[in-house]
Write an enzyme that holds these catalytic residues in place. Sequence first.
Site, PDB file in Angstrom:
ATOM      1  N   GLY A 186       0.817  -1.200   0.000  1.00  0.00           N
ATOM      2  CA  GLY A 186       0.000   0.000   0.000  1.00  0.00           C
ATOM      3  C   GLY A 186       0.850   1.248   0.000  1.00  0.00           C
ATOM      4  CB  SER A 187       0.120   4.610   1.322  1.00  0.00           C
ATOM      5  OG  SER A 187      -1.054   4.807   0.559  1.00  0.00           O
ATOM      6  CB  ALA A 188       4.277   1.335   3.530  1.00  0.00           C
ATOM      7  CE  LYS A 230       0.416   6.451  -1.977  1.00  0.00           C
ATOM      8  NZ  LYS A 230      -0.773   7.069  -1.341  1.00  0.00           N
TER       9      LYS A 230
END
Length: 484
Positions: free
Chosen positions: A216-218, A220
């Site tokens: 997920g956004s980790a 990014k």
Amino acid sequence: MNKPLRRVAIFCGLLVLALLIRANYVQFVQADSLKNNVHNRRVAINQYANPRGDIVVDGKAVTGHTATNGSDFKYKATFKNGSMWAPVTGYASQAFGTSMLEGVEDKVLTGDDDRLFFNRTIDILSGKKKQGGDVVTTLNAAAQKAAFDGLGSKKGAVAAIDPRTGAILALASTPSYDPSTFAGNSTTDSKNWNQLKDDKDEPMLNRALRQTYPPGSAFKVVTAAAALENGLYSGIDEKTNSPVPYTLPNTTTELKNEGNIPCENATLRVALRYSCNTVFGKIGADLGRDKMAAEAEKFGFNDELFVPVRAAKSNFSTTMDKPQTALSSIGQFETAATPLQMAMVASAVANDGKLMEPYLVQKLQAANNTVIEQHTDKTYSQPLSSANAQKLQAMMETVVTSGTGTNAQISGVTVGGKTGTAQHGVNNDKNPYAWFISYAKTDSGSPVAVAVVVEDGSANRGDISGGGLAAPIAKKVMEAVLNK
């Protein structure tokens, strides 16, 4: 010699020659296969004929042994706080073999390692029984307890690393199991083993090393590193070219953000602070698959690691198209990572761009404490320049001071982090995974980087977030290391 006798002599000579060839073939060619044959009970008897050596944490053994009665296996392994340490120690069972460190370092622990030959010889001459060697780990007992207790009844995992050396400080996985419950070869041991194997929650799965999740956004953080390293954006406070919503290339599908957040043309700092899908999805598409994959691989993706226990390979696709690259760059599509891998991402950023090779064993030693192998720190790669790493640190620290990671704040300590809430299931029909990756900094550098993933299917969907579920666990682990 008459002809019949000569024939008999030649025939007998050939028989002797055949026996010699067969004996040498068995002794030298088939030796290993016969030794390792599952039906060769002598190997197992020998393995448990003497006490095994210990696995050591912070100078104290977390394994032991006890004598068995009524069996030709004289000793069996015991485990202290077995459920907490099982993802590290693995099991040593008279009936079911070994795993994890108990398996990888089995020859040292049984005393059969060639490097212990001198010690075995001395023991024979002095009349002592053969003694197993010890495996001294890099683990921090307080950090491991904080990770295990923090996960509690939740399903998930924690990995913590010292960014300066690569030393693994914690590896926790829940639900877990106690290796002592099937260390023998009784009917009860067999029953306990089968119950664990049949458990739908897979307590024997090492989620910290062997399970991959969509990050997920980790993820990014990796995409931001790629943007800086490839010069797409040089400053973290300059506006990006990022419309809201962002239409995925060659499609009519719009990529949107969660909630009413300021993502249109947001700076990298603001985009990471609010976790803007549109900004990082477009960065991935702008850079393209090859540049994104190259940066991900510098962090360890697509590489099978051995620490020395094998860790599953984290994945960043090298065969996807542009819209898929955009989705992969926000940690979705086929992007998948172990908690160890995501701890490595945070570790590289914290260590000014240098990623050290992760390792779990500090040294191997004989029973008399003579060191037979000592670990030497090794650089794995340089995913970022020092200057770009420091820019990314500033971004991650903003996430903790005023973004989605405020639950990881530690008084008087600089903390950087990134939350992630990864989609799960077909059409996101299952509860998402909650991620948090982070590091803590002191005047002497960063002593700890942590990755936490929680797959809590029992929680209310709206309550699942990296900042809410995972960040408090990471905070406790970092505090344990800092307070040692």
